[in-house]
Motif scaffolding. Structure first.
Motif, PDB file in Angstrom:
ATOM      1  N   PHE A 223       0.809  -1.216   0.000  1.00  0.00           N
ATOM      2  CA  PHE A 223       0.000   0.000   0.000  1.00  0.00           C
ATOM      3  C   PHE A 223       0.847   1.273   0.000  1.00  0.00           C
ATOM      4  O   PHE A 223       0.651   2.154  -0.822  1.00  0.00           O
ATOM      5  CB  PHE A 223      -0.931   0.007   1.212  1.00  0.00           C
ATOM      6  CG  PHE A 223      -1.805   1.218   1.310  1.00  0.00           C
ATOM      7  CD1 PHE A 223      -2.995   1.276   0.609  1.00  0.00           C
ATOM      8  CD2 PHE A 223      -1.425   2.310   2.075  1.00  0.00           C
ATOM      9  CE1 PHE A 223      -3.808   2.404   0.677  1.00  0.00           C
ATOM     10  CE2 PHE A 223      -2.223   3.439   2.151  1.00  0.00           C
ATOM     11  CZ  PHE A 223      -3.417   3.482   1.452  1.00  0.00           C
ATOM     12  N   SER A 227       1.039   3.789  -2.996  1.00  0.00           N
ATOM     13  CA  SER A 227       0.155   4.943  -2.803  1.00  0.00           C
ATOM     14  C   SER A 227       0.854   6.245  -3.168  1.00  0.00           C
ATOM     15  O   SER A 227       0.262   7.134  -3.786  1.00  0.00           O
ATOM     16  CB  SER A 227      -0.319   4.992  -1.353  1.00  0.00           C
ATOM     17  OG  SER A 227      -1.138   6.124  -1.123  1.00  0.00           O
ATOM     18  N   SER A 230       1.490   6.241  -7.164  1.00  0.00           N
ATOM     19  CA  SER A 230       0.374   5.994  -8.084  1.00  0.00           C
ATOM     20  C   SER A 230      -0.311   7.258  -8.559  1.00  0.00           C
ATOM     21  O   SER A 230      -0.778   7.332  -9.695  1.00  0.00           O
ATOM     22  CB  SER A 230      -0.651   5.081  -7.411  1.00  0.00           C
ATOM     23  OG  SER A 230      -1.324   5.785  -6.387  1.00  0.00           O
ATOM     24  N   HIS A 232      -3.093   7.990  -7.485  1.00  0.00           N
ATOM     25  CA  HIS A 232      -4.503   7.630  -7.262  1.00  0.00           C
ATOM     26  C   HIS A 232      -5.363   7.936  -8.493  1.00  0.00           C
ATOM     27  O   HIS A 232      -6.444   8.524  -8.384  1.00  0.00           O
ATOM     28  CB  HIS A 232      -5.064   8.349  -6.030  1.00  0.00           C
ATOM     29  CG  HIS A 232      -4.435   7.890  -4.752  1.00  0.00           C
ATOM     30  ND1 HIS A 232      -4.874   6.792  -4.056  1.00  0.00           N
ATOM     31  CD2 HIS A 232      -3.386   8.388  -4.038  1.00  0.00           C
ATOM     32  CE1 HIS A 232      -4.134   6.625  -2.968  1.00  0.00           C
ATOM     33  NE2 HIS A 232      -3.220   7.576  -2.935  1.00  0.00           N
ATOM     34  N   ASN A 238      -4.473   2.639  -9.854  1.00  0.00           N
ATOM     35  CA  ASN A 238      -4.960   2.168  -8.555  1.00  0.00           C
ATOM     36  C   ASN A 238      -4.888   0.651  -8.474  1.00  0.00           C
ATOM     37  O   ASN A 238      -5.540  -0.051  -9.254  1.00  0.00           O
ATOM     38  CB  ASN A 238      -6.410   2.618  -8.315  1.00  0.00           C
ATOM     39  CG  ASN A 238      -6.475   3.959  -7.622  1.00  0.00           C
ATOM     40  OD1 ASN A 238      -5.485   4.445  -7.097  1.00  0.00           O
ATOM     41  ND2 ASN A 238      -7.647   4.556  -7.610  1.00  0.00           N
ATOM     42  N   LEU A 242      -5.409   0.235  -2.957  1.00  0.00           N
ATOM     43  CA  LEU A 242      -5.719   1.661  -3.141  1.00  0.00           C
ATOM     44  C   LEU A 242      -7.181   1.858  -3.510  1.00  0.00           C
ATOM     45  O   LEU A 242      -7.825   2.829  -3.070  1.00  0.00           O
ATOM     46  CB  LEU A 242      -4.816   2.256  -4.226  1.00  0.00           C
ATOM     47  CG  LEU A 242      -3.315   2.229  -3.960  1.00  0.00           C
ATOM     48  CD1 LEU A 242      -2.576   2.912  -5.099  1.00  0.00           C
ATOM     49  CD2 LEU A 242      -2.979   2.889  -2.637  1.00  0.00           C
ATOM     50  N   GLU A 245      -9.214   1.623  -0.414  1.00  0.00           N
ATOM     51  CA  GLU A 245      -9.100   2.859   0.378  1.00  0.00           C
ATOM     52  C   GLU A 245     -10.016   3.947  -0.171  1.00  0.00           C
ATOM     53  O   GLU A 245     -10.692   4.652   0.593  1.00  0.00           O
ATOM     54  CB  GLU A 245      -7.652   3.342   0.378  1.00  0.00           C
ATOM     55  CG  GLU A 245      -7.450   4.598   1.221  1.00  0.00           C
ATOM     56  CD  GLU A 245      -6.237   5.404   0.807  1.00  0.00           C
ATOM     57  OE1 GLU A 245      -5.743   6.181   1.642  1.00  0.00           O
ATOM     58  OE2 GLU A 245      -5.808   5.289  -0.356  1.00  0.00           O
TER      59      GLU A 245
END
Length: 286
Positions: A223, A227, A230, A232, A238, A242, A245
């Motif tokens: 993670f 994270s 990435s 996001h 993702n 992720l 999350e």
């Protein structure tokens, strides 16, 4: 006198046996309690929450477009990390245990760096190395290579955090094996690959398998570093953790728990495959 001494000895033995039984059941009870609180209850909670709104809601969550893309990216990063670290782990373990050279301790120490460094710090380091402020960025841009906030960054982070798992499983086994058998095979005219395949590999195959299992499990659940690298980007960078999350932060609790069951199923399947392969291997050896 001898009868009294024998009776006293019997009483002491009975007390010791009773004490050992109490200790045994106390330790078993504490172990079961710990596993129940730390493992069984969380898994039950995940399953209960995942199916709270019924099977239709569960299937809708796990077959969502972004969930499928997150699963595929997780599998891609995991496969690449496992393949790379298996090759590197074999080479590194072989080098450290079978050869003497300057810098051997330094190499062994560097292999352990991913374990000691926080994954988030690792992600920040990669951003400094490959991000816009890096001296490498103009060259990467000229070659149209994107690492930060792209799939290569996800794979790089996954490889880094799983770096030592396979080599650290192989090194103790190779050290215990020694070099006598390899040297004897070499004196008899066997080539390097033949020595590895016929002499070395049979001793390390279960350690290698266990290291691959640990590496795969760690890669699927990574993670922190992922994270950071990435960005996001939903549907693009993702991974499964992720994506879970994001769903949780959006207060979509049922979908979040539903998607979490995919990771649980992956872990269980991994353990089953490992057990089957290990059982068959031991059966063949017998």
């Amino acid at each position: 006198m001898s009868g009294k001494v024998q009776k006293t000895g019997d009483v002491k033995k009975k007390r010791e046996q009773q004490g050992s039984r109490v200790t045994k059941w106390l330790l078993i009870g504490l172990s079961v309690l710990f596993l129940g609180v730390m493992l069984v209850l969380p898994l039950c909670a995940v399953l209960v929450q995942a199916f709270r709104n019924g099977m239709d809601a569960y299937l809708e969550a796990v077959t969502d477009e972004y969930t499928v893309k997150a699963v595929l990216l997780t599998l891609e990063a995991t496969v690449v990390a496992v393949v790379f670290n298996t090759i590197f782990g074999l080479f590194a373990a072989w080098c450290i245990t079978k050869f003497h050279f300057k810098g051997k301790k330094l190499l062994s120490t560097l292999i352990d760096v991913p374990v000691t460094v926080s994954p988030i710090i690792a992600g920040l380091i990669f951003i400094l190395v490959f991000g816009r402020q890096s001296f490498l960025y103009p060259y990467l841009e000229a070659l149209d290579i994107k690492i930060v906030f792209a799939v290569p960054g996800i794979i790089l982070a996954t490889v880094f955090v799983t770096f030592p798992f396979i080599s650290r499983e192989l090194i103790p086994v190779l050290e215990a094996q020694g070099t006598d058998e390899e040297e004897a095979a070499a004196l008899m005219g066997a080539k390097g690959f033949t020595i590895f395949r016929k002499v070395t590999f049979p001793h390390i195959k279960w350690a290698l398998l266990y290291g691959i299992v640990l590496c795969t499990a760690r890669a699927m659940g990574e993670f922190g570093a992922v994270s950071v690298l990435s960005g996001h980007l939903r549907g693009k960078t993702n991974t499964l953790p992720l994506h879970i999350e994001i769903l949780f932060n959006e207060f979509k609790y049922i979908p979040a728990f539903a998607v979490s069951t995919i990771l649980v199923v992956m872990a269980v399947l991994l353990l089953i495959i490992r057990s089957i392969v290990e059982y068959r291997g031991k059966k063949k050896e017998e």
